[in-house]
Write an enzyme that holds these catalytic residues in place. Structure first.
Site, PDB file in Angstrom:
ATOM      1  N   GLU A 103       0.814  -1.219   0.000  1.00 17.76           N
ATOM      2  CA  GLU A 103       0.000   0.000   0.000  1.00 17.76           C
ATOM      3  C   GLU A 103       0.846   1.267   0.000  1.00 17.76           C
ATOM      4  O   GLU A 103       0.336   2.348  -0.256  1.00 17.76           O
ATOM      5  CB  GLU A 103      -0.972   0.006   1.188  1.00 17.76           C
ATOM      6  CG  GLU A 103      -0.338   0.164   2.549  1.00 17.76           C
ATOM      7  CD  GLU A 103      -1.367   0.100   3.665  1.00 17.76           C
ATOM      8  OE1 GLU A 103      -2.488  -0.375   3.424  1.00 17.76           O
ATOM      9  OE2 GLU A 103      -1.033   0.532   4.788  1.00 17.76           O
ATOM     10  N   HIS A 104       2.136   1.136   0.278  1.00 15.64           N
ATOM     11  CA  HIS A 104       2.972   2.336   0.301  1.00 15.64           C
ATOM     12  C   HIS A 104       3.413   2.761  -1.093  1.00 15.64           C
ATOM     13  O   HIS A 104       3.554   3.940  -1.367  1.00 15.64           O
ATOM     14  CB  HIS A 104       4.214   2.103   1.167  1.00 15.64           C
ATOM     15  CG  HIS A 104       3.880   1.740   2.579  1.00 15.64           C
ATOM     16  ND1 HIS A 104       4.271   0.552   3.166  1.00 15.64           N
ATOM     17  CD2 HIS A 104       3.147   2.387   3.499  1.00 15.64           C
ATOM     18  CE1 HIS A 104       3.822   0.504   4.393  1.00 15.64           C
ATOM     19  NE2 HIS A 104       3.132   1.599   4.624  1.00 15.64           N
ATOM     20  N   GLN A 143       2.075  -6.609   4.697  1.00 15.63           N
ATOM     21  CA  GLN A 143       2.109  -8.063   4.872  1.00 15.63           C
ATOM     22  C   GLN A 143       1.538  -8.495   6.220  1.00 15.63           C
ATOM     23  O   GLN A 143       0.865  -9.524   6.333  1.00 15.63           O
ATOM     24  CB  GLN A 143       3.555  -8.547   4.698  1.00 15.63           C
ATOM     25  CG  GLN A 143       3.668 -10.052   4.628  1.00 15.63           C
ATOM     26  CD  GLN A 143       5.080 -10.504   4.366  1.00 15.63           C
ATOM     27  OE1 GLN A 143       5.837  -9.835   3.657  1.00 15.63           O
ATOM     28  NE2 GLN A 143       5.453 -11.641   4.924  1.00 15.63           N
ATOM     29  N   HIS A 171       9.260  -8.106  -1.342  1.00 16.35           N
ATOM     30  CA  HIS A 171       8.592  -6.844  -1.672  1.00 16.35           C
ATOM     31  C   HIS A 171       9.371  -6.130  -2.767  1.00 16.35           C
ATOM     32  O   HIS A 171      10.539  -5.770  -2.554  1.00 16.35           O
ATOM     33  CB  HIS A 171       8.527  -5.947  -0.424  1.00 16.35           C
ATOM     34  CG  HIS A 171       7.607  -6.470   0.633  1.00 16.35           C
ATOM     35  ND1 HIS A 171       6.519  -5.772   1.081  1.00 16.35           N
ATOM     36  CD2 HIS A 171       7.596  -7.647   1.298  1.00 16.35           C
ATOM     37  CE1 HIS A 171       5.881  -6.479   2.000  1.00 16.35           C
ATOM     38  NE2 HIS A 171       6.521  -7.627   2.149  1.00 16.35           N
ATOM     39  N   CYS A 173       9.174  -3.232  -3.675  1.00 19.90           N
ATOM     40  CA  CYS A 173       9.605  -1.885  -3.274  1.00 19.90           C
ATOM     41  C   CYS A 173      10.947  -1.925  -2.539  1.00 19.90           C
ATOM     42  O   CYS A 173      11.622  -0.903  -2.422  1.00 19.90           O
ATOM     43  CB  CYS A 173       8.530  -1.201  -2.429  1.00 19.90           C
ATOM     44  SG  CYS A 173       8.179  -2.031  -0.874  1.00 19.90           S
TER      45      CYS A 173
HETATM   46  N1  LIG Z   1       5.727  -3.195   7.873  1.00 19.40           N
HETATM   47  C1  LIG Z   1       5.633  -3.194   6.544  1.00 19.40           C
HETATM   48  N2  LIG Z   1       6.315  -2.256   5.865  1.00 19.40           N
HETATM   49  C2  LIG Z   1       6.211  -2.285   4.522  1.00 19.40           C
HETATM   50  C3  LIG Z   1       5.469  -3.220   3.811  1.00 19.40           C
HETATM   51  N3  LIG Z   1       5.601  -2.947   2.488  1.00 19.40           N
HETATM   52  C4  LIG Z   1       6.407  -1.879   2.397  1.00 19.40           C
HETATM   53  N4  LIG Z   1       6.796  -1.464   3.625  1.00 19.40           N
HETATM   54  C5  LIG Z   1       7.680  -0.386   4.086  1.00 19.40           C
HETATM   55  O1  LIG Z   1       7.017   0.844   4.200  1.00 19.40           O
HETATM   56  C6  LIG Z   1       8.020   1.828   4.444  1.00 19.40           C
HETATM   57  C7  LIG Z   1       7.620   3.172   3.896  1.00 19.40           C
HETATM   58  O2  LIG Z   1       8.624   4.045   4.326  1.00 19.40           O
HETATM   59  P1  LIG Z   1       8.819   5.533   3.804  1.00 19.40           P
HETATM   60  O3  LIG Z   1      10.125   6.069   4.350  1.00 19.40           O
HETATM   61  O4  LIG Z   1       7.575   6.311   4.074  1.00 19.40           O
HETATM   62  O5  LIG Z   1       8.883   5.332   2.241  1.00 19.40           O
HETATM   63  P2  LIG Z   1      10.151   5.283   1.287  1.00 19.40           P
HETATM   64  O6  LIG Z   1      10.892   6.580   1.319  1.00 19.40           O
HETATM   65  O7  LIG Z   1       9.674   4.860  -0.062  1.00 19.40           O
HETATM   66  O8  LIG Z   1      11.032   4.167   1.991  1.00 19.40           O
HETATM   67  P3  LIG Z   1      12.184   3.250   1.412  1.00 19.40           P
HETATM   68  O9  LIG Z   1      11.516   2.010   0.865  1.00 19.40           O
HETATM   69  O10 LIG Z   1      13.043   2.936   2.593  1.00 19.40           O
HETATM   70  O11 LIG Z   1      12.893   4.000   0.330  1.00 19.40           O
HETATM   71  C8  LIG Z   1       9.292   1.241   3.861  1.00 19.40           C
HETATM   72  O12 LIG Z   1      10.162   0.951   4.936  1.00 19.40           O
HETATM   73  C9  LIG Z   1       8.831  -0.072   3.197  1.00 19.40           C
HETATM   74  O13 LIG Z   1       9.828  -1.072   3.232  1.00 19.40           O
HETATM   75  C10 LIG Z   1       4.760  -4.199   4.567  1.00 19.40           C
HETATM   76  O14 LIG Z   1       4.053  -5.070   4.044  1.00 19.40           O
HETATM   77  N5  LIG Z   1       4.891  -4.139   5.928  1.00 19.40           N
HETATM   78 ZN   LIG Z   2       6.174  -0.770  -0.831  1.00 15.39          ZN
END
Ligand SMILES: Nc1nc2c(ncn2[C@@H]2O[C@H](COP(=O)(O)OP(=O)(O)OP(=O)(O)O)[C@@H](O)[C@H]2O)c(=O)[nH]1
Ligand SMILES: [Zn+2]
Length: 216
Positions: A103-104, A143, A171, A173
């Site tokens: 969702e992020h 997750q 993931h 991402c």
């Molecule tokens: N707990 C959890 N975190 C997730 C999941 N999917 C993605 N994330 C995390 O959500 C976080 C969002 O962090 P932000 O700092 O707001 O976003 P960002 O700048 O894109 O972060 P980075 O991925 O570290 O570059 C990241 O640490 C992702 O790894 C999940 O299913 N569970």
């Molecule tokens: Zn993500």
């Protein structure tokens, strides 16, 4: 009209259920396609070139498919497949493919779910366990929540002696962008009833999901 003017709807699922009662979409597909077109322009692309002409339509269709779980309900997918049985030994469906979207970033989360329960008078059609995983995976997720939702659905439907769900996923991402760790896997679990109270039952489950089936 946009989603932001419906503060009473705080999840996509609520939005969708409001859609089905109102019978009219809050955001039209044309508006969604226009948004994708805007994204393409923002990325420096020409959305009118031949290869991208139909891309907004394809992207909307693909995203609708990847989040089709919002339009599904436990009731419908079960189709009545809960049966009265005396069985009281662990039932495990393992290696259920999971294709979800985080969702992020709205990027793929790909993995496997292992789902077990110990019946207490009721069993569920085996395919329905995979369908429950599918319904919750096909939404924008984290997750941890996906894992809990599967466990809670089975707990609510069957009132079994226990439920265990483990999801192992990678993931995109974290692989294709951001921290770029292609080998990383995230493991989450949700234990209910005897799986949470009894270490031996939990251990039996963990051993069963570690064991490699010899028909692979
Ligand atoms: N707990 C959890 N975190 C997730 C999941 N999917 C993605 N994330 C995390 O959500 C976080 C969002 O962090 P932000 O700092 O707001 O976003 P960002 O700048 O894109 O972060 P980075 O991925 O570290 O570059 C990241 O640490 C992702 O790894 C999940 O299913 N569970
Ligand atoms: Zn993500």
């Amino acid at each position: 009209m946009t989603l932001s003017i419906r503060p009473d709807l705080n999840s996509a699922a609520q939005v969708v259920s409001s859609l089905s009662t109102q019978q009219q979409p809050i955001v039209t597909e044309a508006e969604m396609m226009q948004a994708v077109r805007t994204l393409l322009i923002g990325l420096g692309e020409n959305p009118d070139r031949e290869g991208l002409k139909d891309t907004p339509k394809r992207v909307v269709k693909a995203l609708q498919f990847l989040t089709k779980g919002y339009n599904e309900s436990l009731d419908e997918l079960l189709n009545g497949a809960v049966f009265t049985e005396d069985a009281d030994e662990m039932v495990l469906v393992r290696d259920i493919d999971i294709f979800s979207s985080c969702e992020h970033h709205i990027l793929p989360v790909i993995g496997r779910a292992h789902v077990a329960y110990i019946p207490d008078g009721k069993v569920i059609g085996l395919s329905k366990i995979a369908r429950i995983c599918e319904m919750y995976a096909r939404r924008l997720q984290v997750q941890e929540r996906l894992t809990l939702q599967i466990a809670d659905a089975l707990q609510g439907l069957l009132k079994p002696k226990g439920v265990a769900v483990v999801i192992e996923a990678t993931h995109m991402c974290m692989v294709m962008r951001g921290v770029q760790k292609p080998g990383s896997w995230t493991v989450t679990s949700a234990m209910r009833g005897v799986f949470s109270e009894d270490a031996r039952t939990r251990e039996e489950f963990m051993n069963l999901i570690r064991h490699n089936p010899n028909f692979h």
